[in-house]
Write a protein that holds these residues in place. Structure first.
Motif, mmCIF file in Angstrom:
data_model
loop_
_atom_site.group_PDB
_atom_site.id
_atom_site.type_symbol
_atom_site.label_atom_id
_atom_site.label_comp_id
_atom_site.label_asym_id
_atom_site.label_seq_id
_atom_site.Cartn_x
_atom_site.Cartn_y
_atom_site.Cartn_z
ATOM 1 N N LEU A 397 -6.519 1.702 89.585
ATOM 2 C CA LEU A 397 -7.167 0.318 89.466
ATOM 3 C C LEU A 397 -5.895 -0.543 89.570
ATOM 4 O O LEU A 397 -6.211 -1.768 90.539
ATOM 5 C CB LEU A 397 -7.946 -0.016 88.095
ATOM 6 N N LEU A 398 -4.969 -0.505 88.977
ATOM 7 C CA LEU A 398 -3.553 -1.250 89.335
ATOM 8 C C LEU A 398 -3.177 -1.419 90.656
ATOM 9 O O LEU A 398 -2.824 -2.408 91.483
ATOM 10 C CB LEU A 398 -2.541 -0.935 88.411
ATOM 11 N N ARG A 399 -3.247 -0.278 91.280
ATOM 12 C CA ARG A 399 -2.678 -0.020 92.775
ATOM 13 C C ARG A 399 -3.715 -0.930 93.718
ATOM 14 O O ARG A 399 -3.317 -1.433 94.459
ATOM 15 C CB ARG A 399 -2.882 1.452 92.996
ATOM 16 N N GLY A 400 -5.187 -0.694 93.258
ATOM 17 C CA GLY A 400 -5.982 -1.574 94.349
ATOM 18 C C GLY A 400 -5.675 -2.992 93.807
ATOM 19 O O GLY A 400 -5.907 -3.817 94.898
ATOM 20 N N THR A 401 -5.675 -3.632 92.728
ATOM 21 C CA THR A 401 -5.498 -4.916 92.613
ATOM 22 C C THR A 401 -4.228 -5.336 93.139
ATOM 23 O O THR A 401 -4.204 -6.297 93.821
ATOM 24 C CB THR A 401 -5.422 -5.131 90.987
ATOM 25 N N ALA A 402 -2.939 -4.475 93.245
ATOM 26 C CA ALA A 402 -1.926 -4.921 93.941
ATOM 27 C C ALA A 402 -1.937 -5.077 95.520
ATOM 28 O O ALA A 402 -1.461 -5.882 96.175
ATOM 29 C CB ALA A 402 -0.705 -3.780 93.562
ATOM 30 N N ARG A 403 -2.937 -4.235 95.975
ATOM 31 C CA ARG A 403 -3.215 -4.283 97.312
ATOM 32 C C ARG A 403 -4.020 -5.426 97.583
ATOM 33 O O ARG A 403 -3.636 -6.258 98.797
ATOM 34 C CB ARG A 403 -4.033 -3.169 97.982
ATOM 35 N N GLY A 404 -4.518 -6.202 96.809
ATOM 36 C CA GLY A 404 -5.082 -7.322 96.885
ATOM 37 C C GLY A 404 -4.139 -8.716 96.883
ATOM 38 O O GLY A 404 -4.595 -9.610 96.963
ATOM 39 N N GLY A 406 -0.893 -10.782 94.687
ATOM 40 C CA GLY A 406 -0.635 -11.205 93.378
ATOM 41 C C GLY A 406 0.593 -12.071 93.308
ATOM 42 O O GLY A 406 1.383 -12.077 94.181
ATOM 43 N N ASP A 416 -2.289 -10.182 85.672
ATOM 44 C CA ASP A 416 -2.838 -9.326 86.389
ATOM 45 C C ASP A 416 -3.092 -7.753 85.564
ATOM 46 O O ASP A 416 -4.106 -7.193 85.873
ATOM 47 C CB ASP A 416 -1.887 -8.902 87.447
ATOM 48 N N THR A 420 -6.640 -6.531 84.913
ATOM 49 C CA THR A 420 -7.243 -5.174 85.544
ATOM 50 C C THR A 420 -7.574 -4.292 84.430
ATOM 51 O O THR A 420 -8.705 -3.532 84.358
ATOM 52 C CB THR A 420 -5.940 -4.776 86.153
ATOM 53 N N LEU A 467 3.113 -6.922 91.011
ATOM 54 C CA LEU A 467 2.243 -5.735 90.522
ATOM 55 C C LEU A 467 2.647 -4.532 91.466
ATOM 56 O O LEU A 467 2.656 -3.427 90.969
ATOM 57 C CB LEU A 467 0.777 -6.254 90.603
#
Length: 690
Positions: A397-404, A406, A416, A420, A467
């Motif tokens: 999930l953190l990897r997905g948030t990073a792709r978005g 930050g 962040d 998450t 992130l």
């Protein structure tokens, strides 16, 4: 890259002797806290820097992924990043995956994550019960037999000579289960962790071309924790060497605590016999612990079969080692938690405090006492950090948030991460419940703590704290099995504490029958001596403060029949040698009437002794008050999401209703109320009574 002279200048004389002994065979007897990892990593780096070693021709082997990761990190910082540092299993599996298809023309069997399913199938075929306890015992016996090179046909004979046994199963039945397990595993196209070593050894022994290729690849070997080598690992190591002697081994016979799992320290002790011309070096300067702690460690082993390297303290003096005899385990836990509270108030980080005990079941009282004071804790010994399902999910999930995208500041990173992880159950406050809920929160909290540490370090280095960079750092840690630790007191068994250290260590539950544990006493002197070494490991985990305690009874009001561990004879102060006044004072605080206060008959059961009257005698307490107390307890338990008895038992509520205490001291005098419960519930109970 450090200059060769700089590498050596950073070492003490004994460590330098290790680093300069670049050609084998070399044996290093390294006492606890003497900088063995520093010595061997500088030896490797020195060999690389002087051109004696090619980095890719060095294989450094250890026993845990954490230790291997630490070694790789140190080697990188010393300019020897190309050196392979792996566990036995990792190195063997890497070779198997390359050579097996070429030798056998087929895929390597699938590595099974757990033996329990296969063991259960084998057990059912022999009409054994398949409860988890028995299956785990059988799985452990499978592992021991395989690493000890004991064939199922020889199991009954060897098990008798080694004192091996499995509850609920005769040795003949266990032998048949071991054989059937192998059949079931082969039929399923699986291999276990022990097979990784066995199959690798088989390929090397059977195919000279493979053996020659491996020996061309690796010309220099270093083995850490050599006292823990099993017969199977030694056989594989001999095949890797192929008769050569370019090997450096490091270990401490005094820290041999895994004999039950197949470890054999004689390979370390007799190393020079098998490798003529051995250079032997002893590391004796202890940099970890104060002289007070080192003195206890040396005296613990003095004159025993486990006596080896005598440590010399390097640090300045510190507090005296404390020794405490407690009336029961609850009082022992309360005293530890009270001291931890003082340590936190004095500025000691809770991550630098550990409570160590012989078996995991002893943790419950300490968990309760710490939780009652709002002190966070981490129970060590679960699955590896990055293997836990919640951690894998969180990192994804953190990897997905990073792709978005930050922000790049420390505050952005922490926001962040917290946002998450909140989506998968993380909260700012730890759950009060134990078990899986608590374990999951601790894992997620460790990630939050690691994010804060990453942000701080990035700020010091003037690097971005975004992130994406944090996720990359987690991936690196996962590869090296570096697990972040949540900020909290560590609760761990002595076995789980091996290789770790803290500023403050509490060694608890040190009574005979627990340490040495009862089955070791029944097994014989060798098993008892291993328990002594286990205590030595515990003592040497402490850097600055060491607190030793034992309990005369298990529960409040119980019979104070326990004795301090035999290993403490001659170590603890003379006033505690026979229990003396402390024993009487400990008992008088919670002494229970021997006869019923209502009818005068002897009290037969623990519940009767706790309340001071026969169970069938009419209650002499205020029943209306008792019901009000029960209603309050029910509401309190609902608020805290715990069973009602966790707040107070019925027996304790009866005592409160009977005695109607008017002060905190009077409450504390009642059985079942320790300082933790007094601090948590005392004010409300006294208000209700008024």
């Amino acid at each position: 890259m450090p200059h060769a002279d700089d590498l050596l200048a950073a070492l003490d004389p004994e460590q330098r002797a290790v680093a300069e002994a670049l050609r084998g065979p070399v044996r290093v007897l390294a006492g606890a806290g003497t900088g063995k990892t520093r010595a061997i990593t500088h030896r490797i780096a020195h060999g690389v820097r002087t051109g004696v070693y090619e980095p890719t021709e060095v294989l450094a082997v250890t026993f845990t992924t954490r230790a291997a990761g630490e070694m790789r990190g140190r080697l990188r910082s010393l300019g020897a990043g190309g050196v392979q540092a792996r566990t036995f299993h990792s190195a063997a599996l890497r070779q198997l995956r390359y050579f097996w298809p070429r030798v056998h023309g087929s895929e390597l069997p699938t590595l099974t994550e757990s033996k329990l399913g296969l063991v259960a199938t084998a057990a059912r075929r022999h009409r054994l019960p398949t409860d988890q306890a028995l299956l785990r015992d059988l799985a452990s016996e499978v592992e021991w037999a395989k690493v000890s090179n004991v064939h199922p046909d020889d199991y009954v004979r060897v098990a008798a000579s080694r004192g091996r046994s499995v509850a609920k199963a005769d040795p003949e039945v266990v032998a048949r289960v071991l054989s059937t397990y192998e059949d079931v595993k082969r039929s399923a196209g699986r291999m276990d962790m022990e097979d990784v070593l066995l199959l690798c050894a088989g390929v090397l022994a059977d195919d000279e071309r493979v053996a020659a290729q491996v020996r061309r690849q690796y010309k220099w070997f270093v083995v850490d924790e050599f006292q823990d080598v099993s017969p199977l690992q030694q056989a594989l190591l001999d095949l890797w060497l192929g008769g050569r002697h370019e090997i450096c081994v490091v270990g401490d016979p005094a820290q041999t605590i895994y004999s039950f799992a197949g470890a054999d320290s004689t390979y370390l002790r007799d190393f020079a016999t098998h490798h003529p011309g051995t250079t032997s070096v002893e590391l004796v300067r202890n940099y970890r612990s104060t002289p007070e702690v080192v003195s206890v460690a040396n005296r613990l082993l003095s004159g025993s079969p486990s006596e080896g390297v005598r440590l010399t303290a390097v640090r300045d003096g510190g507090p005296a080692v404390s020794w405490a005899q407690r009336a029961d385990e609850v009082e022992e836990a309360e005293a530890v938690a009270a001291r931890v509270l003082e340590l936190r108030a004095a500025g000691v980080p809770l991550s630098e405090v550990a409570v160590l005990f012989r078996i995991n079941a002893q943790s419950e009282a300490f968990e309760e006492a710490l939780a009652a004071r709002g002190l966070p804790y981490v129970v060590r010994g679960a699955a590896r950090f990055f293997d836990r399902p919640e951690v894998r999910q969180a990192v994804t999930l953190l990897r997905g948030t990073a792709r978005g995208g930050g922000g790049g500041t420390a505050d952005d990173l922490l926001d962040d991460v917290r946002a998450t992880l909140s989506g998968v159950g993380w909260t700012t406050d730890a759950p009060t419940a134990r078990g899986q809920t608590r374990d999951r929160w601790e894992s997620l909290q460790a990630l939050v703590d690691q994010a804060a540490e990453f942000a701080r370090t990035a700020a010091e280095r003037d690097e971005p704290a975004d992130l994406g960079a944090f996720v990359d750092d987690l991936d690196r840690r996962a590869a090296e099995q570096h697990a972040p630790v949540a900020e909290g007191v560590t609760l761990a068994s002595l076995h789980a504490a091996k290789g770790l250290e803290w500023d403050v260590v509490f060694l608890c539950g040190l009574q005979d029958g627990t340490l040495p544990i009862s089955y070791a006493i029944e097994t014989g002197p060798g098993a008892v001596e291993e328990e002594r070494r286990l205590l030595y490991v515990g003592v040497t985990r402490a850097r600055r403060e060491l607190h030793v305690s034992w309990a005369l009874a298990r529960q409040p009001g119980g019979r104070a029949s326990r004795k301090p561990s035999r290993f403490l004879d001659g170590l603890r102060p003379a006033g505690l040698d026979d229990g003396g006044g402390q024993r009487e004072r400990g008992r008088s605080r919670r002494r229970q009437p021997a006869h019923c206060r209502e009818c005068g008959r002897p009290l037969e059961t623990p519940a009767a002794r706790k309340t001071g009257r026969c169970e069938d005698c009419p209650a002499s307490y205020d029943e209306e008050l008792f019901e009000r107390l029960r209603a309050w307890r029910l509401a309190k338990a609902a608020d805290e999401s715990v069973p009602a008895y966790v707040v107070f038992t019925d027996a304790t509520l009866q005592l409160i209703a009977e005695h109607r205490p008017r002060s905190p001291q009077a409450l504390l005098a009642l059985s079942g109320i320790g300082r933790g419960k007094l601090e948590k519930y005392g004010e409300e109970v006294l208000e209700l009574l008024s």
